[in-house]
Design a protein around this motif. Sequence first.
Motif, short mmCIF file in Angstrom:
data_model
loop_
_atom_site.label_atom_id
_atom_site.label_comp_id
_atom_site.label_asym_id
_atom_site.label_seq_id
_atom_site.Cartn_x
_atom_site.Cartn_y
_atom_site.Cartn_z
N PHE A 14 112.57 -30.56 70.13
CA PHE A 14 111.79 -29.32 70.11
C PHE A 14 111.22 -29.09 68.71
CE2 PHE A 14 111.22 -24.85 69.28
CZ PHE A 14 110.52 -24.41 70.39
N ASP A 15 112.05 -29.25 67.69
CA ASP A 15 111.59 -29.04 66.31
C ASP A 15 110.45 -30.00 65.97
OD1 ASP A 15 113.44 -27.02 66.01
OD2 ASP A 15 114.87 -28.25 64.88
N GLU A 16 110.53 -31.23 66.48
CA GLU A 16 109.46 -32.20 66.24
C GLU A 16 108.17 -31.75 66.93
OE1 GLU A 16 108.33 -36.89 67.03
OE2 GLU A 16 110.45 -36.29 67.09
N LEU A 17 108.28 -31.25 68.15
CA LEU A 17 107.09 -30.74 68.86
C LEU A 17 106.45 -29.60 68.09
CD1 LEU A 17 108.02 -30.60 72.65
CD2 LEU A 17 106.20 -31.93 71.58
N LEU A 18 107.27 -28.68 67.61
CA LEU A 18 106.76 -27.54 66.86
C LEU A 18 106.09 -28.01 65.57
CD1 LEU A 18 106.55 -24.48 66.98
CD2 LEU A 18 108.78 -24.35 65.86
N ALA A 19 106.68 -28.98 64.90
CA ALA A 19 106.10 -29.52 63.67
C ALA A 19 104.76 -30.20 63.96
CB ALA A 19 107.06 -30.50 63.00
N ILE A 20 104.67 -30.92 65.07
CA ILE A 20 103.41 -31.55 65.46
C ILE A 20 102.35 -30.49 65.68
CG2 ILE A 20 102.23 -32.84 67.29
CD1 ILE A 20 104.85 -34.51 67.55
N ALA A 21 102.70 -29.42 66.40
CA ALA A 21 101.74 -28.35 66.64
C ALA A 21 101.25 -27.77 65.32
CB ALA A 21 102.37 -27.25 67.50
N ARG A 22 102.15 -27.55 64.40
CA ARG A 22 101.80 -26.93 63.12
C ARG A 22 101.05 -27.88 62.19
NH1 ARG A 22 107.41 -23.48 62.58
NH2 ARG A 22 106.73 -21.81 63.96
N ASP A 23 101.34 -29.19 62.29
CA ASP A 23 100.71 -30.15 61.38
C ASP A 23 99.44 -30.78 61.92
OD1 ASP A 23 102.87 -29.71 59.70
OD2 ASP A 23 103.92 -31.55 60.28
N GLU A 24 99.32 -30.91 63.23
CA GLU A 24 98.21 -31.67 63.81
C GLU A 24 97.11 -30.83 64.44
OE1 GLU A 24 97.98 -34.81 63.24
OE2 GLU A 24 100.02 -35.22 62.56
N ILE A 25 97.36 -29.53 64.65
CA ILE A 25 96.32 -28.65 65.21
C ILE A 25 95.73 -27.87 64.04
CG2 ILE A 25 95.82 -26.75 66.79
CD1 ILE A 25 98.23 -27.67 68.48
N THR A 26 94.48 -28.15 63.72
CA THR A 26 93.86 -27.53 62.54
C THR A 26 93.30 -26.15 62.81
OG1 THR A 26 91.75 -28.63 62.98
CG2 THR A 26 93.31 -29.79 61.54
N ASP A 27 92.88 -25.87 64.04
CA ASP A 27 92.35 -24.55 64.39
C ASP A 27 93.50 -23.54 64.35
OD1 ASP A 27 91.97 -22.41 66.62
OD2 ASP A 27 89.93 -23.14 66.23
N ALA A 28 93.42 -22.57 63.44
CA ALA A 28 94.54 -21.65 63.21
C ALA A 28 94.91 -20.86 64.45
CB ALA A 28 94.20 -20.70 62.06
N ALA A 29 93.94 -20.34 65.19
CA ALA A 29 94.24 -19.54 66.38
C ALA A 29 94.90 -20.39 67.46
CB ALA A 29 92.97 -18.88 66.90
N LEU A 30 94.40 -21.60 67.65
CA LEU A 30 94.98 -22.49 68.65
C LEU A 30 96.38 -22.92 68.23
CD1 LEU A 30 94.43 -23.93 71.31
CD2 LEU A 30 93.43 -25.81 70.01
N ARG A 31 96.56 -23.21 66.96
CA ARG A 31 97.88 -23.58 66.44
C ARG A 31 98.89 -22.46 66.67
NH1 ARG A 31 96.38 -24.83 61.54
NH2 ARG A 31 96.70 -22.75 60.72
N GLU A 32 98.48 -21.22 66.40
CA GLU A 32 99.38 -20.08 66.58
C GLU A 32 99.68 -19.84 68.06
OE1 GLU A 32 101.20 -18.59 64.26
OE2 GLU A 32 100.28 -20.15 63.02
N LEU A 33 98.70 -20.07 68.92
CA LEU A 33 98.92 -19.94 70.37
C LEU A 33 99.99 -20.93 70.83
CD1 LEU A 33 98.16 -19.00 73.29
CD2 LEU A 33 96.47 -20.85 73.27
N VAL A 34 99.82 -22.19 70.48
CA VAL A 34 100.77 -23.23 70.91
C VAL A 34 102.14 -22.97 70.30
CG1 VAL A 34 101.28 -25.70 70.86
CG2 VAL A 34 98.94 -24.93 71.28
N SER A 35 102.19 -22.70 69.01
CA SER A 35 103.47 -22.44 68.34
C SER A 35 104.17 -21.23 68.94
CB SER A 35 103.26 -22.22 66.84
OG SER A 35 102.72 -23.36 66.24
N GLY A 36 103.39 -20.19 69.24
CA GLY A 36 103.96 -18.98 69.82
C GLY A 36 104.54 -19.20 71.21
N ILE A 37 103.85 -19.98 72.03
CA ILE A 37 104.37 -20.28 73.37
C ILE A 37 105.67 -21.08 73.25
CG2 ILE A 37 103.95 -21.58 75.49
CD1 ILE A 37 100.98 -20.75 75.26
#
Length: 195
Positions: A14-37
Amino acid sequence: MCRPASRYEPAAVFDELLAIARDEITDAALRELVSGILTGNREQLLTLPAATHNHHAFVGGWVEHVRSVVRTVLYLVPKYQDDYQDLQPPLSQDVAVAGAILHDIGKLRELRQNPQGAEYTSSGALIGHILQGRDIVREAAVPHEIDDETLLRLEHVIVAHQRLPEWGSPKPPMTPEALLVHYADDIDAKMHSYF
């Protein structure tokens, strides 16, 4: 309760997935959406199976499967961005990674766990995880300022990831991101079945 479980530590995956979302998604709003879910559903995702009986049908199966799909997408996106530099609109790593992470998020509402494993909820049996996944994304997107086109392309990845109506998809993949997520999902499920 003794049930089959992932060979990986679900919290680390799970932590790896969250890190991927935070490191690989450059669009801030999309990154926050994925991380938040992800963070908003962490406890359930740590134990959620990916299915009732096919692939990854065990405790922690969801995070194991999704991590594998995301890794495959991260491998394929740069190759096809390089091969098709004139693609319009360009192949979006942000949408592909977000879609890979969220393609099965509807399993949160589709499945419930019991002592014997997982079973379908009423909404899982009647609606399925694809449409419920789209609902989860739409509901979570409300407070974020996500570009309408980006949100539409993400929703399409979710609704098209199984490709065929008989597999539950109302539409086939019609964007490069949806196509990559479909094949990454399909090969991971099939490889796990072979394993």
